[in-house]
Scaffold this motif. Structure first.
Motif, PDB file in Angstrom:
ATOM      1  N   HIS A  15      13.216   9.815  -3.852  1.00 31.26           N
ATOM      2  CA  HIS A  15      12.307   8.695  -3.601  1.00 31.26           C
ATOM      3  C   HIS A  15      11.228   8.699  -4.677  1.00 31.26           C
ATOM      4  N   TRP A  17       7.850   6.980  -5.624  1.00 36.68           N
ATOM      5  CA  TRP A  17       6.823   6.252  -4.886  1.00 36.68           C
ATOM      6  C   TRP A  17       5.793   5.693  -5.842  1.00 36.68           C
ATOM      7  N   THR A  19       2.535   5.354  -6.603  1.00 38.03           N
ATOM      8  CA  THR A  19       1.343   6.067  -6.154  1.00 38.03           C
ATOM      9  C   THR A  19       0.109   5.167  -6.114  1.00 38.03           C
ATOM     10  N   PHE A  22      -0.338   3.829  -2.575  1.00 37.10           N
ATOM     11  CA  PHE A  22      -0.194   4.758  -1.455  1.00 37.10           C
ATOM     12  C   PHE A  22      -1.179   4.399  -0.362  1.00 37.10           C
ATOM     13  N   TYR A  30       5.675   1.146   3.028  1.00 40.21           N
ATOM     14  CA  TYR A  30       6.761   2.040   2.634  1.00 40.21           C
ATOM     15  C   TYR A  30       7.778   1.298   1.774  1.00 40.21           C
ATOM     16  N   GLY A  32      10.274   2.201  -2.051  1.00 44.32           N
ATOM     17  CA  GLY A  32      10.486   3.066  -3.197  1.00 44.32           C
ATOM     18  C   GLY A  32      10.705   2.257  -4.453  1.00 44.32           C
ATOM     19  N   SER A  35      14.101   4.027  -3.852  1.00 44.27           N
ATOM     20  CA  SER A  35      14.380   5.093  -2.888  1.00 44.27           C
ATOM     21  C   SER A  35      15.894   5.174  -2.747  1.00 44.27           C
ATOM     22  N   ASP A 115      11.696  12.970   1.009  1.00 43.80           N
ATOM     23  CA  ASP A 115      10.340  12.413   1.067  1.00 43.80           C
ATOM     24  C   ASP A 115       9.663  12.926   2.335  1.00 43.80           C
TER      25      ASP A 115
END
Length: 135
Positions: A15, A17, A19, A22, A30, A32, A35, A115
């Motif tokens: 995954h 992400w 950042t 976040f 949520y 990816g 992901s 994750d």
């Protein structure tokens, strides 16, 4: 990746992400970039495409146990200045040549093997390569 055994629900392999977004609001934020996981025995890859934050593809063919599976996820700029998204499994295009009219740039990213939100696949990853090119 190689899977030793399968879960009865979604489990993660890799995954990446974004950042910079976040947030503790997991259900809303949520996604990816991309992901990669298993929806039971089927490979599932999610990535933001054409303004949709979580565009998911689930491969119809089940992942075999105890065999290496090679996955390549790419988004490449063509000479016509279009960004083409595709997914290959074992060197065969299984989803792709989708023109992404809203490619995104991410300044910061975190890479998880698995994750923190879902159980990880019981297996291995080898030769993971994550490349970024300027848009």
């Amino acid at each position: 990746f190689m899977v030793y055994s399968f879960a009865d629900r979604y489990s993660t392999i890799l995954h990446v992400w974004n950042t910079t977004t976040f947030s503790p609001k997991f259900e809303q934020d949520y996604y990816g970039i991309p992901s990669v996981g298993l929806n039971k025995r089927n490979l599932q890859i999610c990535m933001p495409i054409n303004g949709k934050r979580k565009d998911c593809f689930t491969h119809a063919k089940e992942v075999p146990a105890n065999q290496w599976v090679k996955v390549r996820i790419s988004q490449e700029r063509t000479p016509l200045e279009e960004y083409v998204y595709s997914i290959q499994v074992n060197k065969t295009v299984v989803h792709g040549h989708i023109i992404n009219k809203q490619p995104q740039r991410y300044k910061y990213a975190t890479v998880f093997t698995g994750d923190p939100w879902f159980p990880s696949v019981h297996g291995k990853i080898r030769r993971a390569i994550i490349m970024s090119r300027k848009l």
